[in-house]
Write an enzyme that holds these catalytic residues in place. Structure first.
Site, PDB file in Angstrom:
ATOM      1  N   PHE A 121     -22.484   4.980  -0.341  1.00  0.00           N
ATOM      2  CA  PHE A 121     -22.267   6.406  -0.606  1.00  0.00           C
ATOM      3  C   PHE A 121     -21.698   7.053   0.644  1.00  0.00           C
ATOM      4  O   PHE A 121     -22.296   6.996   1.712  1.00  0.00           O
ATOM      5  CB  PHE A 121     -23.564   7.120  -1.011  1.00  0.00           C
ATOM      6  CG  PHE A 121     -23.312   8.558  -1.370  1.00  0.00           C
ATOM      7  CD1 PHE A 121     -22.868   8.906  -2.641  1.00  0.00           C
ATOM      8  CD2 PHE A 121     -23.470   9.567  -0.433  1.00  0.00           C
ATOM      9  CE1 PHE A 121     -22.594  10.231  -2.969  1.00  0.00           C
ATOM     10  CE2 PHE A 121     -23.188  10.900  -0.753  1.00  0.00           C
ATOM     11  CZ  PHE A 121     -22.753  11.224  -2.028  1.00  0.00           C
ATOM     12  N   ASP A 206     -21.237   4.838   9.025  1.00  0.00           N
ATOM     13  CA  ASP A 206     -21.688   6.102   8.440  1.00  0.00           C
ATOM     14  C   ASP A 206     -23.191   6.231   8.693  1.00  0.00           C
ATOM     15  O   ASP A 206     -23.994   5.557   8.054  1.00  0.00           O
ATOM     16  CB  ASP A 206     -21.361   6.091   6.940  1.00  0.00           C
ATOM     17  CG  ASP A 206     -21.835   7.347   6.212  1.00  0.00           C
ATOM     18  OD1 ASP A 206     -22.716   8.056   6.747  1.00  0.00           O
ATOM     19  OD2 ASP A 206     -21.339   7.608   5.102  1.00  0.00           O
ATOM     20  N   LYS A 235     -26.151  15.448   8.024  1.00  0.00           N
ATOM     21  CA  LYS A 235     -27.487  15.829   7.523  1.00  0.00           C
ATOM     22  C   LYS A 235     -28.446  16.466   8.534  1.00  0.00           C
ATOM     23  O   LYS A 235     -28.627  17.663   8.532  1.00  0.00           O
ATOM     24  CB  LYS A 235     -28.131  14.629   6.827  1.00  0.00           C
ATOM     25  CG  LYS A 235     -27.446  14.310   5.494  1.00  0.00           C
ATOM     26  CD  LYS A 235     -28.251  13.385   4.624  1.00  0.00           C
ATOM     27  CE  LYS A 235     -27.777  13.399   3.183  1.00  0.00           C
ATOM     28  NZ  LYS A 235     -26.667  12.485   2.878  1.00  0.00           N
TER      29      LYS A 235
HETATM   30  C1  LIG Z   1     -25.397  12.484   2.282  1.00  0.00           C
HETATM   31  C2  LIG Z   1     -24.450  11.422   2.710  1.00  0.00           C
HETATM   32  C3  LIG Z   1     -23.072  11.658   2.810  1.00  0.00           C
HETATM   33  C4  LIG Z   1     -22.446  12.958   2.384  1.00  0.00           C
HETATM   34  O1  LIG Z   1     -22.878  14.039   3.126  1.00  0.00           O
HETATM   35  P1  LIG Z   1     -22.641  15.535   2.560  1.00  0.00           P
HETATM   36  O2  LIG Z   1     -23.090  16.412   3.666  1.00  0.00           O
HETATM   37  O3  LIG Z   1     -23.450  15.657   1.310  1.00  0.00           O
HETATM   38  O4  LIG Z   1     -21.189  15.674   2.278  1.00  0.00           O
HETATM   39  C5  LIG Z   1     -22.272  10.635   3.279  1.00  0.00           C
HETATM   40  N1  LIG Z   1     -22.790   9.451   3.642  1.00  0.00           N
HETATM   41  C6  LIG Z   1     -24.110   9.191   3.567  1.00  0.00           C
HETATM   42  C7  LIG Z   1     -24.628   7.867   4.004  1.00  0.00           C
HETATM   43  C8  LIG Z   1     -24.982  10.162   3.084  1.00  0.00           C
HETATM   44  O5  LIG Z   1     -26.286   9.883   2.976  1.00  0.00           O
END
Ligand SMILES: *Cc1c(COP(=O)(O)O)cnc(C)c1O
Length: 381
Positions: A121, A206, A235
């Site tokens: 994700f 990420d 986050k």
């Molecule tokens: C939450 C998340 C995103 C996206 O972040 P947003 O602030 O919702 O755009 C991308 N990568 C990972 C691993 C995430 O947990």
């Protein structure tokens, strides 16, 4: 009747206040927070240092613009790169941090393709969505961005087959979060790094969910002895004030010259002052050690439960990012509701994984209370 788009499956409770590890709904019910707004409120609610940082800046200037220099951005960048040879770019969300990473990787290498992984994700905007290896999330939104391929996570052969001179970057989460709390295997991740280097492809990590101390180190990748080319965070970076960041090797700097990329709000003074406070707090002596200790305590308690519950198939994670794989999606939905009835908030990941993300500041006692509730729910027959 709601005037909101129905794009979220919302629970009926409306959280209107919070303090430390607890949140309160409109009726005044108190819940033990084991989800931290999806790994955002890592320092809990109303943390005095964070609240003060917001209030102090609110009384100065909220927004200036990236047309001017910024000491707040510089000092945060310095903290985040910790004397390593990286540069920072600030934006407003995780998905934007990944957009910046994808653009930088393509521009710096002159190559088109990005390899990412199944069940990953990376966000909802088109570039990040195109990197997200979950067909259900892309459904109905085609055409997506070209040049993305999804490989099986924790497997080396498919990666070897796909790495060629057209691959700009390999992009991955060290622990797949939304995908079901699936940690990378150490040998695999180290091999991915080596193969990327040999192939001239960049490694994008990420850390949007795993970063900021969540797994017991500031970044989760530190536990794997690897050195990414690009790191994305968001986050928890400002504990709830929207912010994101991309960190990249200084050698990539020339690919992002003046005018190449930008954002109006990114690096905004409010977010920067709060993020500086958050990163300083996480950098306090023993903060990360306490996350490791609490994580071990949580993991041990849950593992002993696994032996007594037929519903629990597996327990995975690091630090205070833990997933309990349950036997069916129905058990998971039932468990989330039962936990809520006992005033504990936890969320799902993947199809059947109960995801626990308590604030990193949670006390041993609160953690033990949460474990007791989880035990009582999952040991019911
Ligand atoms: C939450 C998340 C995103 C996206 O972040 P947003 O602030 O919702 O755009 C991308 N990568 C990972 C691993 C995430 O947990």
């Amino acid at each position: 009747m709601s005037h909101l788009f129905p794009n979220y499956a919302r629970d009926s409770i409306d959280l209107v206040d919070g303090s430390g590890s607890y949140v309160y709904d409109q009726q005044g019910n108190r819940y033990l927070d084991f989800m931290s707004g999806i790994a955002v409120s890592n320092l809990g609610h109303k943390h005095p240092v964070v609240t003060k940082a917001l209030a102090d800046q609110a009384d100065k200037i909220w927004h200036s613009s990236n047309l001017y220099s910024s000491n707040l951005q510089e000092s945060l960048a310095e903290k985040l790169t910790a004397e390593k040879d990286y540069l920072a770019f600030f934006c407003n969300s995780g998905t934007e941090a990944n957009e910046a990473a994808i653009k930088l990787a393509r521009k710096a290498t002159g190559r088109p393709n990005i390899l990412s992984f199944e069940q990953s994700f990376h966000g909802r905007t088109y570039g990040a969505l195109s990197a997200t290896g979950q067909p259900a999330l892309q459904e109905g939104f085609f055409p997506i961005v070209e040049g993305f391929n999804y490989l099986p996570y924790n497997q080396l052969e498919p990666l070897k087959e796909h790495l060629n001179e057209n691959v700009a970057a390999v992009m991955l989460e060290v622990i797949q979060g939304e995908g079901g709390i699936v940690p990378a295997e150490e040998k695999w991740l180290q091999a991915v790094e080596r193969l990327c280097k040999e192939n001239g492809s960049l490694l994008i990590i990420d850390e949007i969910q795993t970063g900021l101390g969540r797994t017991g180190t500031f970044f989760a990748f530190e536990q794997y002895q690897i050195e990414p080319d690009i790191i994305t965070i968001a986050k928890a970076l400002a504990n709830g004030i929207p912010v994101g960041a991309m960190l990249g090797k200084a050698t990539l700097g020339t690919a992002f010259g003046p005018g190449s990329h930008g954002t109006t709000f990114g690096g905004n003074n409010l977010a920067m002052n709060v993020a500086n406070a958050v990163v300083s707090e996480i950098g306090q002596p023993n903060f990360l050690n306490s996350v490791v200790e609490k994580g071990n305590f949580l993991m041990e308690a849950l593992c002993s439960m696994k032996e007594h519950s037929s519903k629990v198939l597996d327990i995975r994670g690091k630090g205070l990012m833990v997933g309990i794989e349950l036997d069916t999606p129905e058990t998971l939905q039932w468990a989330i509701q039962e936990l809520k009835k006992q005033n504990l908030l936890a969320i799902k990941a993947g199809k059947n994984v109960l995801r626990l993300l308590p604030p990193l500041t949670i006390s041993q006692e609160e953690l033990a209370d949460g474990i007791t509730i989880i035990h009582s729910v999952l040991n019911q027959s």
